[in-house]
Scaffold this active site. Structure first.
Site, PDB file in Angstrom:
ATOM      1  CG  HIS A 185      -2.293   0.477   0.993  1.00 17.02           C
ATOM      2  ND1 HIS A 185      -2.727   1.704   1.429  1.00 17.02           N
ATOM      3  CD2 HIS A 185      -3.347  -0.089   0.354  1.00 17.02           C
ATOM      4  CE1 HIS A 185      -3.998   1.865   1.068  1.00 17.02           C
ATOM      5  NE2 HIS A 185      -4.382   0.798   0.410  1.00 17.02           N
ATOM      6  CD  GLU A 209      -2.083  -4.001  -4.872  1.00 13.51           C
ATOM      7  OE1 GLU A 209      -2.507  -5.143  -5.153  1.00 13.51           O
ATOM      8  OE2 GLU A 209      -2.840  -3.063  -4.587  1.00 13.51           O
ATOM      9  CG  HIS A 285      -6.547  -0.623  -8.164  1.00  7.50           C
ATOM     10  ND1 HIS A 285      -7.179   0.593  -8.014  1.00  7.50           N
ATOM     11  CD2 HIS A 285      -6.179  -1.007  -6.932  1.00  7.50           C
ATOM     12  CE1 HIS A 285      -7.181   0.915  -6.726  1.00  7.50           C
ATOM     13  NE2 HIS A 285      -6.593  -0.030  -6.038  1.00  7.50           N
TER      14      HIS A 285
HETATM   15 MG   LIG Z   1      -3.325  -1.478  -3.538  1.00  7.04          MG
END
Ligand SMILES: [Mg+2]
Length: 382
Positions: A185, A209, A285
């Site tokens: 994140h 990610e 996403h």
């Molecule tokens: Mg993300």
């Protein structure tokens, strides 16, 4: 055909839907939003409407170029999210006008079904394990979870151990019967990413990610060289031109353009094709609403390198509405053994419950992400 009207609806939990009307009675829906700045995107869509009213909605490529190049300044989350939602609605109109799903207009499907994954929330391992058990009952076996809460630029062994122990317990509970990606994140600095990736490697996540923020993309190849875990990124990149630098620099195994942030279907099929040329996988996403998800699926079904589709069912941000609350044809989104089927209806394939959207738009919250601080009072990445 001519575009006659654009109407925006901000709705719970944190979404915005756009309806584009035409003089032939065909309407298209899009989802132009950036999470936490819906009103700013709303203003951008209203400004862009000057270029659209009276124009032929079927000339999507030309309208896209007008919106992108016509204003001199371009790119970034606000303008590209505004273009994205408009672009989705134009494809919806075109598909409905010609009576086919968008993937037919893009050359037809390359696959029969699309693998999806689910977010699983909770900071304590027991909560995550319970969440996975529930989702497995409806046939989902691929998941994503956050890797850590806020982390200092240089943080302690204790913080690293806590993050790794959580992942270890989840892998231990399920063995190889599930797969999961871990989202850093953008909370992790380059020095700490190196440490965490090494410690997480034995637990074999499907991917990590945003191992570092997109603005630190020069670290991606160096981090990739230091780990066997595939690295993913792209939700904070907004055009081919942003992705170009990442493809050129290397290090990313999976790109994650957001169909509501990166210029819509028109731009994301091009990003997908660029990724294919670099042997990079695609996993759009999508922590957003059903129109964005439908747009993602249109691209997935025509992209050979599409490997996973995110969706927001049960995601912790969905307070006040769930993914399919505003959808009439929910049966088309049925998940079977962890896969979506191609959406059969013309256009994007989602029939929006307009009455419900209008009613919900009367009380739309101004969603903001939490503002986190480190123990010393300085701002932390969320
Ligand atoms: Mg993300």
């Amino acid at each position: 055909m001519k575009i006659t009207k654009l109407t925006l609806y901000r709705v719970p939990p944190r979404w915005m839907f756009l309806k584009i009307e035409t003089d032939e009675g065909i309407t298209g829906w899009g989802e132009p939003v950036i999470e936490g700045r819906a009103r700013t995107v709303e203003a951008a869509v209203n400004e862009l409407s000057d270029y659209l009213i009276g124009q032929d909605p079927l000339r999507i490529n030309d309208l896209w170029q007008v919106m992108y190049r016509g204003g001199f300044y371009r790119g970034g989350p606000i303008l590209m999210s505004a273009i994205a939602g408009i672009d989705q609605a134009l494809w919806d109109i075109k598909g409905k006008a010609l009576g086919v799903p968008v993937y037919e207009l893009l050359g037809g499907r390359v696959r029969d079904k699309m693998k999806m994954y689910s977010w699983v929330g909770g900071d304590r391992p027991a909560d995550v394990i319970d969440g996975i058990l529930t989702l497995r009952e409806i046939g989902i076996h691929t998941f994503k979870m956050n890797g850590t809460e806020e982390l200092g630029v240089i943080d302690t062994a204790q913080a690293v151990d806590a993050a790794v122990a959580r992942i270890a317990q989840i892998r231990e509970a399920f063995g190889n019967s599930i797969e999961f990606g871990i989202d850093f994140h953008g909370r992790v600095s380059a020095p700490m990413a190196k440490v965490l990736l090494r410690e997480l490697e034995p637990h074999r996540p499907l991917f990590v990610e945003e191992p570092v923020l997109a603005e630190q993309a020069e670290y991606y190849p160096r981090l990739a060289d230091a780990t066997s875990i595939p690295l993913a990124a792209g939700e904070r990149m907004y055009s081919r031109f942003d992705f170009k630098r990442v493809f050129h620099g290397g290090g990313i195994a999976i790109v994650q353009p957001d169909l509501s942030h990166a210029g819509g279907i028109t731009e994301c099929v091009k990003i997908a094709a660029m990724a294919e040329a670099y042997d990079v996988a695609l996993a759009p996403h999508c922590p957003l609403g059903p129109i964005a998800l439908a747009a993602c699926l249109q691209v997935d079904f025509v992209s050979h390198n599409a490997v996973l589709q995110e969706q927001s069912m049960g995601i912790h941000y969905n307070k006040g509405a769930e993914l399919f609350d505003y959808v009439i044809n929910r049966e088309d989104f049925q998940i079977t053994d962890g896969y979506f089927a191609p959406l059969p209806k013309p256009g994007l394939g989602v029939i929006v419950d307009e009455e419900r959207v209008i009613a919900a738009s009367q009380s739309a919250p101004d969603w903001r992400n939490p503002l986190w601080r480190h123990p010393d009072g300085s701002v932390a990445e969320w």
